[in-house]
Design a protein around this motif. Structure first.
Motif, PDB file in Angstrom:
ATOM      1  N   GLU A   1      -0.852 -14.106   8.989  1.00 56.78           N
ATOM      2  CA  GLU A   1      -0.638 -12.850   8.284  1.00 56.78           C
ATOM      3  C   GLU A   1       0.741 -12.295   8.642  1.00 56.78           C
ATOM      4  O   GLU A   1       1.089 -12.193   9.830  1.00 56.78           O
ATOM      5  N   TYR A   2       1.525 -11.948   7.627  1.00 54.39           N
ATOM      6  CA  TYR A   2       2.842 -11.331   7.816  1.00 54.39           C
ATOM      7  C   TYR A   2       2.793  -9.936   7.209  1.00 54.39           C
ATOM      8  O   TYR A   2       2.342  -9.774   6.076  1.00 54.39           O
ATOM      9  N   THR A   3       3.269  -8.949   7.954  1.00 55.82           N
ATOM     10  CA  THR A   3       3.318  -7.580   7.460  1.00 55.82           C
ATOM     11  C   THR A   3       4.667  -6.967   7.801  1.00 55.82           C
ATOM     12  O   THR A   3       5.365  -7.444   8.699  1.00 55.82           O
ATOM     13  N   GLY A   4       5.017  -5.909   7.096  1.00 56.06           N
ATOM     14  CA  GLY A   4       6.269  -5.210   7.375  1.00 56.06           C
ATOM     15  C   GLY A   4       6.416  -3.991   6.494  1.00 56.06           C
ATOM     16  O   GLY A   4       5.652  -3.801   5.550  1.00 56.06           O
ATOM     17  N   GLU A   5       7.419  -3.178   6.802  1.00 55.31           N
ATOM     18  CA  GLU A   5       7.695  -1.994   6.001  1.00 55.31           C
ATOM     19  C   GLU A   5       8.442  -2.335   4.723  1.00 55.31           C
ATOM     20  O   GLU A   5       8.562  -1.500   3.839  1.00 55.31           O
ATOM     21  N   SER A   6       8.962  -3.555   4.632  1.00 54.03           N
ATOM     22  CA  SER A   6       9.632  -4.024   3.420  1.00 54.03           C
ATOM     23  C   SER A   6       9.481  -5.538   3.354  1.00 54.03           C
ATOM     24  O   SER A   6       9.104  -6.183   4.332  1.00 54.03           O
TER      25      SER A   6
ATOM     26  N   ARG B   1       6.382   4.297 -10.894  1.00 52.69           N
ATOM     27  CA  ARG B   1       7.154   4.070  -9.676  1.00 52.69           C
ATOM     28  C   ARG B   1       6.558   2.892  -8.945  1.00 52.69           C
ATOM     29  O   ARG B   1       5.353   2.768  -8.829  1.00 52.69           O
ATOM     30  N   LEU B   2       7.419   2.055  -8.445  1.00 49.63           N
ATOM     31  CA  LEU B   2       6.962   0.985  -7.589  1.00 49.63           C
ATOM     32  C   LEU B   2       6.825   1.532  -6.188  1.00 49.63           C
ATOM     33  O   LEU B   2       7.479   2.502  -5.815  1.00 49.63           O
ATOM     34  N   LEU B   3       6.005   0.905  -5.428  1.00 45.67           N
ATOM     35  CA  LEU B   3       5.763   1.385  -4.071  1.00 45.67           C
ATOM     36  C   LEU B   3       7.020   1.360  -3.245  1.00 45.67           C
ATOM     37  O   LEU B   3       7.791   0.407  -3.275  1.00 45.67           O
ATOM     38  N   GLN B   4       7.226   2.400  -2.468  1.00 48.55           N
ATOM     39  CA  GLN B   4       8.421   2.518  -1.631  1.00 48.55           C
ATOM     40  C   GLN B   4       8.520   1.390  -0.616  1.00 48.55           C
ATOM     41  O   GLN B   4       9.599   1.032  -0.192  1.00 48.55           O
ATOM     42  N   ALA B   5       7.386   0.831  -0.210  1.00 50.21           N
ATOM     43  CA  ALA B   5       7.412  -0.224   0.805  1.00 50.21           C
ATOM     44  C   ALA B   5       8.123  -1.460   0.321  1.00 50.21           C
ATOM     45  O   ALA B   5       8.713  -2.189   1.096  1.00 50.21           O
ATOM     46  N   ALA B   6       8.037  -1.715  -0.989  1.00 43.07           N
ATOM     47  CA  ALA B   6       8.651  -2.922  -1.504  1.00 43.07           C
ATOM     48  C   ALA B   6      10.131  -2.865  -1.322  1.00 43.07           C
ATOM     49  O   ALA B   6      10.763  -3.830  -1.070  1.00 43.07           O
TER      50      ALA B   6
ATOM     51  N   ASP C   1       0.804  -1.227   0.000  1.00 46.74           N
ATOM     52  CA  ASP C   1       0.000   0.000   0.000  1.00 46.74           C
ATOM     53  C   ASP C   1       0.836   1.275   0.000  1.00 46.74           C
ATOM     54  O   ASP C   1       0.317   2.346   0.235  1.00 46.74           O
ATOM     55  N   GLY C   2       2.123   1.183  -0.244  1.00 45.89           N
ATOM     56  CA  GLY C   2       2.982   2.368  -0.250  1.00 45.89           C
ATOM     57  C   GLY C   2       3.774   2.529   1.023  1.00 45.89           C
ATOM     58  O   GLY C   2       4.776   3.219   1.043  1.00 45.89           O
ATOM     59  N   ARG C   3       3.314   1.912   2.113  1.00 48.61           N
ATOM     60  CA  ARG C   3       4.035   1.976   3.383  1.00 48.61           C
ATOM     61  C   ARG C   3       4.314   0.594   3.951  1.00 48.61           C
ATOM     62  O   ARG C   3       5.245   0.424   4.722  1.00 48.61           O
ATOM     63  N   HIS C   4       3.493  -0.383   3.596  1.00 49.61           N
ATOM     64  CA  HIS C   4       3.631  -1.730   4.145  1.00 49.61           C
ATOM     65  C   HIS C   4       3.388  -2.772   3.057  1.00 49.61           C
ATOM     66  O   HIS C   4       2.674  -2.515   2.096  1.00 49.61           O
ATOM     67  N   VAL C   5       3.983  -3.922   3.240  1.00 51.39           N
ATOM     68  CA  VAL C   5       3.679  -5.082   2.416  1.00 51.39           C
ATOM     69  C   VAL C   5       3.097  -6.140   3.340  1.00 51.39           C
ATOM     70  O   VAL C   5       3.371  -6.152   4.547  1.00 51.39           O
TER      71      VAL C   5
END
Length: 143
Positions: A39-44, A138-143, A27-31
């Protein structure tokens, strides 16, 4: 995550117990991704950890596995956009190793980085493109 700004990619998760198809959202900040019901989440990608209050293993990093996914990434040259595909392979172990391969114009442009630095690897791929070529979005910065 807002559906307007959320990207969704399909891929594979592999570990010693086998492989399974996954869906990755950014979503631009998290993946985020769900693996075997967790569920796994993170900033990258390299910082994915189990999420959810009270969930078994919450906060534990995703490790000992491989994530693989492809995403469309147009390349613009001389004002014309051409379709290209970015193949991503992330190995999560004692460290994160990321390999990106852009398939464009009959060629493959590759970059591998330790630490899982997606933007750094993407920049290495960008520098290999023909003069005047750049990514069409641009690809999302979170990636």
């Amino acid at each position: 995550m807002s559906s307007e700004s959320t990207e969704v990619w399909t891929g594979w998760y592999r570990d010693r117990s086998g492989a399974e198809a996954i869906v990755i959202t950014a979503d631009g900040r998290h993946v985020a991704t769900r693996i075997r019901g967790v569920e796994y989440t993170g900033e990258s990608f390299a910082a994915l950890s189990a999420s959810g209050e009270g969930a078994a293993g919450a906060g534990h990093p995703l490790t000992g596995c491989v994530l693989e996914w492809d995403l469309p990434l147009p390349v613009v040259l001389d004002g014309a956009a051409q379709q290209a595909t970015l193949a991503c392979l992330l190995t999560l172990g004692e460290r994160a190793d990321l390999s990106l391969t852009l398939h464009y114009g009959g060629a493959a442009f590759e970059a591998c980085v330790a630490g899982g630095d997606f933007e750094g690897a993407l920049d290495r791929v960008r520098r290999q493109l023909p003069p005047g070529a750049d990514f069409g979005r641009r690809l999302l910065q979170a990636a």
